[in-house]
Design a protein around this motif. Structure first.
Motif, mmCIF file in Angstrom:
data_model
loop_
_atom_site.group_PDB
_atom_site.id
_atom_site.type_symbol
_atom_site.label_atom_id
_atom_site.label_comp_id
_atom_site.label_asym_id
_atom_site.label_seq_id
_atom_site.Cartn_x
_atom_site.Cartn_y
_atom_site.Cartn_z
ATOM 1 N N GLU A 70 9.067 56.681 -24.514
ATOM 2 C CA GLU A 70 9.623 56.579 -25.866
ATOM 3 C C GLU A 70 9.160 55.295 -26.536
ATOM 4 O O GLU A 70 8.846 55.279 -27.730
ATOM 5 N N ALA A 73 5.626 55.612 -27.923
ATOM 6 C CA ALA A 73 5.627 56.474 -29.107
ATOM 7 C C ALA A 73 6.208 55.753 -30.317
ATOM 8 O O ALA A 73 5.664 55.841 -31.428
ATOM 9 N N ARG A 74 7.285 55.033 -30.118
ATOM 10 C CA ARG A 74 7.939 54.323 -31.230
ATOM 11 C C ARG A 74 7.066 53.179 -31.738
ATOM 12 O O ARG A 74 6.869 53.021 -32.952
#
Length: 111
Positions: A70, A73-74
């Motif tokens: 995550e 991706a962020r």
């Protein structure tokens, strides 16, 4: 599943991986690199280039590495994190941080 950059990169920021990425999918922050999962073609050429073993296949991430899926991706979508297409020198004190673990709290998300 794309590849991800994990904790060993923090405070080192080696960029050997950038030189071999055919898709230019790395982004950089102050003391960490991330891989844009939308650009990664799962070629794995970057894995062997990382001198601290920070790059792993997201599908093979250990429980400790799972949060980095995550996170990559962020950060890849954060406008403060810019694409990096050419290798740069590692951070000045990279040698001091190569073997340090449990340094997630030291990740700087942006200036």
């Amino acid at each position: 599943m794309p590849f991800i950059v994990t904790e060993p990169c923090i405070r080192c920021k080696y960029t050997d991986c950038v030189a071999v990425c055919p898709m230019d999918c790395f982004v950089e922050g102050p003391n960490f690199l991330a891989i844009d999962p939308d650009g990664c073609i799962d070629c794995s050429v970057c894995v062997g280039e990382c001198p601290v073993g920070a790059i792993v296949n997201a599908a093979e991430a250990t429980p400790e590495q799972q949060p980095y899926i995550e996170l990559n991706a962020r950060l890849a979508k954060d406008p403060r994190w810019k694409p990096i297409r050419r290798p740069q020198p590692p951070l000045p004190d990279h040698i001091d941080w190569r073997e340090v673990r449990d340094k997630r709290h030291l990740l700087e998300s942006a200036d």
